[in-house]
Design a protein around this motif. Structure first.
Motif, PDB file in Angstrom:
ATOM      1  N   ARG A 179      -5.359 -12.802   7.974  1.00  0.00           N
ATOM      2  CA  ARG A 179      -4.859 -11.460   7.696  1.00  0.00           C
ATOM      3  C   ARG A 179      -3.334 -11.443   7.613  1.00  0.00           C
ATOM      4  N   GLU A 180      -2.675 -12.044   8.591  1.00  0.00           N
ATOM      5  CA  GLU A 180      -1.217 -12.063   8.615  1.00  0.00           C
ATOM      6  C   GLU A 180      -0.640 -12.878   7.466  1.00  0.00           C
ATOM      7  N   ALA A 181      -1.297 -13.975   7.119  1.00  0.00           N
ATOM      8  CA  ALA A 181      -0.814 -14.803   6.006  1.00  0.00           C
ATOM      9  C   ALA A 181      -0.900 -14.044   4.687  1.00  0.00           C
ATOM     10  N   ALA A 182      -2.043 -13.378   4.479  1.00  0.00           N
ATOM     11  CA  ALA A 182      -2.219 -12.616   3.238  1.00  0.00           C
ATOM     12  C   ALA A 182      -1.239 -11.456   3.171  1.00  0.00           C
ATOM     13  N   LEU A 183      -1.059 -10.761   4.308  1.00  0.00           N
ATOM     14  CA  LEU A 183      -0.127  -9.633   4.326  1.00  0.00           C
ATOM     15  C   LEU A 183       1.307 -10.105   4.109  1.00  0.00           C
ATOM     16  N   ALA A 184       1.672 -11.233   4.710  1.00  0.00           N
ATOM     17  CA  ALA A 184       3.026 -11.754   4.535  1.00  0.00           C
ATOM     18  C   ALA A 184       3.278 -12.112   3.070  1.00  0.00           C
ATOM     19  N   TYR A 185       2.274 -12.708   2.424  1.00  0.00           N
ATOM     20  CA  TYR A 185       2.460 -13.059   1.018  1.00  0.00           C
ATOM     21  C   TYR A 185       2.546 -11.804   0.157  1.00  0.00           C
ATOM     22  N   ALA A 186       1.726 -10.802   0.485  1.00  0.00           N
ATOM     23  CA  ALA A 186       1.784  -9.547  -0.264  1.00  0.00           C
ATOM     24  C   ALA A 186       3.153  -8.907  -0.129  1.00  0.00           C
ATOM     25  N   ARG A 187       3.693  -8.942   1.091  1.00  0.00           N
ATOM     26  CA  ARG A 187       5.016  -8.349   1.310  1.00  0.00           C
ATOM     27  C   ARG A 187       6.114  -9.126   0.608  1.00  0.00           C
ATOM     28  N   SER A 188       5.957 -10.422   0.462  1.00  0.00           N
ATOM     29  CA  SER A 188       6.954 -11.213  -0.266  1.00  0.00           C
ATOM     30  C   SER A 188       6.951 -10.861  -1.747  1.00  0.00           C
ATOM     31  N   ILE A 189       5.794 -10.447  -2.265  1.00  0.00           N
ATOM     32  CA  ILE A 189       5.728  -9.985  -3.653  1.00  0.00           C
ATOM     33  C   ILE A 189       6.462  -8.656  -3.796  1.00  0.00           C
ATOM     34  N   LEU A 190       6.344  -7.828  -2.782  1.00  0.00           N
ATOM     35  CA  LEU A 190       6.946  -6.503  -2.844  1.00  0.00           C
ATOM     36  C   LEU A 190       8.442  -6.542  -2.597  1.00  0.00           C
ATOM     37  N   CYS A 191       8.892  -7.332  -1.618  1.00  0.00           N
ATOM     38  CA  CYS A 191      10.296  -7.320  -1.219  1.00  0.00           C
ATOM     39  C   CYS A 191      10.716  -8.717  -0.789  1.00  0.00           C
ATOM     40  N   SER A 192      11.841  -9.177  -1.307  1.00  0.00           N
ATOM     41  CA  SER A 192      12.289 -10.537  -1.009  1.00  0.00           C
ATOM     42  C   SER A 192      13.366 -10.580   0.054  1.00  0.00           C
ATOM     43  N   ALA A 193      14.008  -9.488   0.358  1.00  0.00           N
ATOM     44  CA  ALA A 193      15.092  -9.471   1.353  1.00  0.00           C
ATOM     45  C   ALA A 193      14.809  -8.382   2.378  1.00  0.00           C
TER      46      ALA A 193
END
Length: 379
Positions: free
Chosen positions: A160-174
């Motif tokens: 869950r955390e891995a998928a959410l972290a990757y999703a958030r990296s798509i949304l925001c990089s900084a």
């Protein structure tokens, strides 16, 4: 040098002629026949172009640039709110597999997608910017896929955390680092610049900046418009004086109380001061709208929008997107004389008609002056 002085003197006499007892009728009328239609053209043509340019810029800001900026700001903020909602929902673990992500998450992601679609249809973006918006749409689809995958594996914290972290990296990089007051780092999403600016928020913010620069450029009158208004203003003053002096000349020499055709030719001049007031109002509204548009890009935030949602009956923050949208719409819609909409298209035809009527009238007086036998006519 000596040859140029008579030419300059003759040009000055055309533009600023004065009547004297030695002035011959045919010479004065010949000069007025050349000068007044020329001054009429120099009054109406530059003014029409400058006024139409200001009106076109205002229409572009009102119907394309400003709505697109509002949509981009709303999409950016909605995505960040949806990201927070996704994180909060997924903390419920297994329960989220059955209940799904929150209603607010679905509402905000749908809203962001709709806003971006409106930007695509606005016509405010260039072809490369339109392609970048297509990339944003693709990234949003990927974000939704990974968020759904995180929901499907909510019982497994690591997945869950891995998928959410990757999703958030798509949304925001900084992101700003987490703090005691803000333990969730994803709440502090910051747009990145340069080669690392590849996330959704980065690209949306870049589109906002580009559109903001274009809006600022169109909100300024530009050197060409200012020069055109200056030329038109000087020609207007010379033309008014020339028509007045010509009326006096005809009154003294031809014993005409007033030349009705010349008076009719001067009537379109009465509209120019009114159109000038409209141009000043339009320019002032554009400057106000530019300031409001800067606030849309630089002052709006998920926190302000969330506070407005939590307390809809309270005093809203001045930087709520809906309030800024109403403000910029009002500034551009009311910052003009509405009854003059479309009047710019008639300025040049009115000027041509006035010049033609002036020229025909003076030509008729010049041709017929020898037939006048009233006392006081020049030989």
């Amino acid at each position: 040098m000596s040859g140029g002085r008579p030419t300059l003197r003759r040009a000055w006499q055309w533009l600023w002629a004065t009547e004297s007892k030695r002035t011959r009728n045919h010479a004065y009328l010949r000069d007025r026949l050349l000068a007044l239609p020329l001054l009429t053209a120099l009054t109406f043509a530059p003014f029409a172009w400058a006024h139409a340019t200001l009106r076109d810029d205002a229409e572009y800001l009102r119907t394309q640039a400003a709505p697109a900026l509002v949509d981009l700001a709303d999409a950016r903020v909605s995505l960040q709110i949806a990201d927070r909602e996704a994180g909060d929902s997924l903390r419920a673990g297994r329960a989220v597999e059955l209940s799904g992500l929150s209603e607010r998450y679905r509402t905000r992601t749908t809203r962001a997608t709709q806003r971006l679609n409106q930007v695509a249809r606005s016509g405010a973006l260039s072809a490369p910017e339109r392609q970048d918006l297509d990339v944003v749409a693709g990234l949003l689809a990927d974000y939704g896929t990974w968020t759904a995958w995180a929901q499907a594996n909510a019982a497994d914290r690591a997945l869950r955390e891995a998928a959410l972290a990757y999703a958030r990296s798509i949304l925001c990089s900084a992101r700003e680092p987490a703090s005691a007051n803000r333990p969730d780092g994803h709440l502090a999403c910051r747009p990145a610049t340069g080669s690392t600016a590849t996330a959704v928020v980065d690209r949306v913010t870049a589109l906002e900046r580009a559109l903001q620069e274009r809006l600022s450029d169109r909100a300024e009158p530009g050197a060409g418009v200012l020069v055109a208004f200056g030329v038109s203003g000087v020609a207007f003053l010379l033309l008014v004086r020339g028509l007045w002096r010509t009326q006096l000349f005809l009154h003294h020499r031809f014993r005409l109380y007033v030349s009705l055709p010349l008076l009719a030719a001067a009537l379109p001049l009465l509209a120019l001061p009114l159109l000038a007031v409209d141009a000043v109002l339009v320019q002032s509204a554009q400057r106000d709208a530019e300031s409001t548009a800067r606030a849309l890009s630089g002052e709006t935030s998920p926190g302000i929008e969330s506070a407005a949602e939590a307390d809809p009956f309270g005093t809203p923050d001045r930087y709520v997107i809906a309030a800024l949208e109403d403000s910029v719409d009002g500034e551009l819609a009311e910052g003009r004389l509405a009854f003059l909409d479309g009047a710019a298209a008639w300025v040049v035809p009115a000027g041509l008609l006035s010049a033609a009527l002036t020229g025909a009238t003076l030509h008729s007086y010049r041709r017929e002056y020898v037939r006048l036998t009233r006392p006081g006519a020049a030989p």
